[in-house]
Enzyme design. Structure first.
Site, PDB file in Angstrom:
ATOM      1  N   THR A 116       0.669  -4.516  18.946  1.00 51.39           N
ATOM      2  CA  THR A 116       0.687  -3.134  19.454  1.00 51.39           C
ATOM      3  C   THR A 116       0.320  -2.184  18.324  1.00 51.39           C
ATOM      4  O   THR A 116       0.785  -2.322  17.194  1.00 51.39           O
ATOM      5  CB  THR A 116       2.095  -2.799  20.012  1.00 51.39           C
ATOM      6  OG1 THR A 116       2.384  -3.753  21.028  1.00 51.39           O
ATOM      7  CG2 THR A 116       2.153  -1.396  20.585  1.00 51.39           C
ATOM      8  N   CYS A 131      -0.462  -1.918  -8.655  1.00 51.90           N
ATOM      9  CA  CYS A 131       0.102  -3.139  -8.089  1.00 51.90           C
ATOM     10  C   CYS A 131       0.469  -4.146  -9.175  1.00 51.90           C
ATOM     11  O   CYS A 131       1.275  -5.026  -8.934  1.00 51.90           O
ATOM     12  CB  CYS A 131      -0.884  -3.767  -7.114  1.00 51.90           C
ATOM     13  SG  CYS A 131      -1.442  -2.621  -5.874  1.00 51.90           S
ATOM     14  N   GLY A 191      -5.481   3.521   4.513  1.00 48.66           N
ATOM     15  CA  GLY A 191      -5.139   4.914   4.818  1.00 48.66           C
ATOM     16  C   GLY A 191      -4.496   5.660   3.657  1.00 48.66           C
ATOM     17  O   GLY A 191      -4.818   6.817   3.404  1.00 48.66           O
ATOM     18  N   HIS A 192      -3.605   4.973   2.933  1.00 44.81           N
ATOM     19  CA  HIS A 192      -2.809   5.732   1.950  1.00 44.81           C
ATOM     20  C   HIS A 192      -3.594   6.108   0.701  1.00 44.81           C
ATOM     21  O   HIS A 192      -3.072   6.798  -0.169  1.00 44.81           O
ATOM     22  CB  HIS A 192      -1.509   4.994   1.611  1.00 44.81           C
ATOM     23  CG  HIS A 192      -1.631   3.774   0.753  1.00 44.81           C
ATOM     24  ND1 HIS A 192      -1.272   3.780  -0.576  1.00 44.81           N
ATOM     25  CD2 HIS A 192      -2.035   2.511   1.019  1.00 44.81           C
ATOM     26  CE1 HIS A 192      -1.438   2.564  -1.081  1.00 44.81           C
ATOM     27  NE2 HIS A 192      -1.906   1.772  -0.137  1.00 44.81           N
ATOM     28  N   GLY A 223      -5.106  -2.126   3.565  1.00 52.26           N
ATOM     29  CA  GLY A 223      -6.320  -2.627   2.920  1.00 52.26           C
ATOM     30  C   GLY A 223      -6.231  -4.131   2.681  1.00 52.26           C
ATOM     31  O   GLY A 223      -7.219  -4.859   2.840  1.00 52.26           O
ATOM     32  N   THR A 224      -5.061  -4.594   2.301  1.00 55.63           N
ATOM     33  CA  THR A 224      -4.885  -6.021   2.017  1.00 55.63           C
ATOM     34  C   THR A 224      -5.168  -6.856   3.271  1.00 55.63           C
ATOM     35  O   THR A 224      -5.872  -7.875   3.204  1.00 55.63           O
ATOM     36  CB  THR A 224      -3.442  -6.281   1.514  1.00 55.63           C
ATOM     37  OG1 THR A 224      -3.219  -5.478   0.355  1.00 55.63           O
ATOM     38  CG2 THR A 224      -3.220  -7.745   1.180  1.00 55.63           C
TER      39      THR A 224
HETATM   40  N1  PLP Z   1      -8.160  -2.872  -2.593  1.00 53.42           N
HETATM   41  C1  PLP Z   1      -8.128  -1.959  -3.571  1.00 53.42           C
HETATM   42  C2  PLP Z   1      -9.360  -1.723  -4.384  1.00 53.42           C
HETATM   43  C3  PLP Z   1      -6.961  -1.240  -3.822  1.00 53.42           C
HETATM   44  O1  PLP Z   1      -6.942  -0.330  -4.804  1.00 53.42           O
HETATM   45  C4  PLP Z   1      -5.817  -1.502  -3.033  1.00 53.42           C
HETATM   46  C5  PLP Z   1      -4.539  -0.815  -3.310  1.00 53.42           C
HETATM   47  O2  PLP Z   1      -4.216  -0.497  -4.455  1.00 53.42           O
HETATM   48  C6  PLP Z   1      -5.918  -2.457  -2.005  1.00 53.42           C
HETATM   49  C7  PLP Z   1      -7.099  -3.135  -1.820  1.00 53.42           C
HETATM   50  C8  PLP Z   1      -4.749  -2.772  -1.119  1.00 53.42           C
HETATM   51  O3  PLP Z   1      -4.568  -1.766  -0.153  1.00 53.42           O
HETATM   52  P1  PLP Z   1      -3.160  -1.673   0.615  1.00 53.42           P
HETATM   53  O4  PLP Z   1      -2.184  -1.111  -0.352  1.00 53.42           O
HETATM   54  O5  PLP Z   1      -3.409  -0.750   1.766  1.00 53.42           O
HETATM   55  O6  PLP Z   1      -2.835  -3.043   1.059  1.00 53.42           O
END
Ligand code: PLP
Length: 393
Positions: A236, A324, A199-200, A71-72
């Site tokens: 890849t 986080c 995904g997670h 996501g990041t």
């Molecule tokens: N955006 C939101 C709203 C999230 O809750 C998170 C993860 O906690 C992320 C982004 C980041 O996703 P990733 O852990 O896959 O980088």
């Protein structure tokens, strides 16, 4: 001791069906999807299927799906691309309650000279739409607002916000990492340009994500390299991760109703019972406009971390603030932005459920939580002082 996992906004269990789908691509089918030979070609075919499944969850076209590492990465790629394709514009609009994947990036960009506006939220965690309209300028390159907040579950009107941005020719990105798989998303019904998924958070593995890029949107890649993902993301492919995520998207689509009925009813059962049994506690965030799986509750005069440690002794996993940022002593920036009083911010706990939770698990937490709060309050000089003051009146 059995684990009761109520921390699904931090990460989720990989669904057994997802793992099954992935395993052959570690063991036997390890070809490179870009290879000419049949061995690699069968992997490419499976990736195409995963792309179709991901597109179906979002009401998107397969070509609009770009697989990323998380996501990041998707958030960073979207915002940096918008700035790159709008070189004459210097302004970014976001909110005070974004995940660090957007918030910290915007802070870095501000340090480099971009003008960043963080929209305020009210005490329910909702965006002030008048302020939003006011802050958009001809210099605004991109708006990035999350679809749902990871700490409170509050849902933002991103579709309406995207239309307002579109009228003014401004690109709109949303971080839908917490929304995907929990509430319906149909990209055919909105004007959002880019959307991030991880995904997670929806029962696939860690280290795989999606950036949805609407057809026709100018895009400048974040990872520059090979021709993978039609030149929009070099590197890849994470083949098992992509295949697992495709399966997870398929399951999420099928489970949407269960999420919004069964999971919501468990969440409400937990929340209502704790509100009834424990004095001086409250729910943070709008009670209706919220993800079905999340409750963020504050218990006055106790430390969230202490609650988590005691819950842990019973095998119960929850979170205080965002996963986080826990481990740091900074109070949650989300609850601060909502104006939650200091004594309540420190006593906040997030329970985030999934379809794998049961009624028995929730009833166990309902039984244990009042005892934990009572025990911690008895240890709090502030609380004892207050009680003594009340009883002497
Ligand atoms: N955006 C939101 C709203 C999230 O809750 C998170 C993860 O906690 C992320 C982004 C980041 O996703 P990733 O852990 O896959 O980088």
């Amino acid at each position: 001791m059995k684990t009761i996992y109520l921390d699904n906004n931090a990460t989720t269990m990989v669904a057994p069906e997802v793992l099954e789908e992935m395993l052959p691509y570690f063991r036997d089918l390890y070809g490179n999807p870009s290879s000419i030979h049949t061995f690699g070609g069968q992997v490419a075919k499976k990736i195409a299927e995963a792309r179709e499944k991901a597109a179906s969850l979002l009401g998107a076209e397969p070509d609009e799906i770009v697989f990323t590492s998380c996501g990041t990465e998707s958030d960073n790629a979207a915002i940096l691309s918008a700035l790159s394709v709008n070189p004459g514009k210097n302004h970014i609009v976001t909110s005070r309650v974004e995940h660090p994947a957007v918030k910290v990036l915007c802070e870095r960009l501000a340090a480099k000279g971009y003008r960043v506006t963080e929209l305020p939220v009210d005490s329910d965690g909702m965006i002030d739409m008048d302020a939003y309209r006011r802050f958009l300028t001809p210099d605004t390159a991109v708006v990035s607002i999350m679809w749902a907040n990871n700490e409170t579950g509050v849902i933002f009107p991103v579709e309406e916000m995207a239309s307002i941005a579109k009228e003014r020719g401004i690109m709109f990105h949303t971080d839908a990492v917490q929304a995907a798989g929990k509430i319906p998303i149909n990209m055919k019904n909105n004007e959002i340009d880019m959307l991030s998924i991880s995904g997670h958070k929806l029962h696939a593995q860690k280290g795989i994500g999606i950036l949805y890029i609407r057809k026709g949107t100018s895009f400048s890649p974040f990872l520059i390299g090979g021709h993978q993902e039609k030149g929009r993301r070099g590197g890849t492919e994470n083949v098992p991760g992509i295949i697992g995520l495709g399966k997870a998207c398929e399951l999420a689509y099928l489970n949407l109703e269960r999420e919004n009925n069964y999971v919501k009813s468990l969440r409400d059962r937990l929340e209502n019972a704790l509100l009834k049994k424990i004095p001086r506690c409250k729910v943070n965030g709008h009670r209706q406009n919220r993800l079905p799986n999340t409750t963020n509750m504050s218990f006055e005069s106790v430390e969230g971390e202490s609650i988590l440690l005691l819950l842990d002794q019973y095998g119960i996993c929850a979170s205080s603030g965002s996963a986080c940022t826990s481990g740091s002593i900074q109070p949650s920036h989300v609850l601060r932005a909502m104006g939650v009083p200091y004594t309540m911010i420190h006593g906040s706990v997030r329970f985030s459920l999934s379809i794998y939770n049961t009624e028995e698990e929730i009833d166990f937490v309902i039984d244990v939580m009042p005892k934990i709060i009572e025990r911690l309050r008895q240890m709090s000089p502030y609380w004892r002082h207050e009680q003594e003051a009340c009883s002497s009146v």
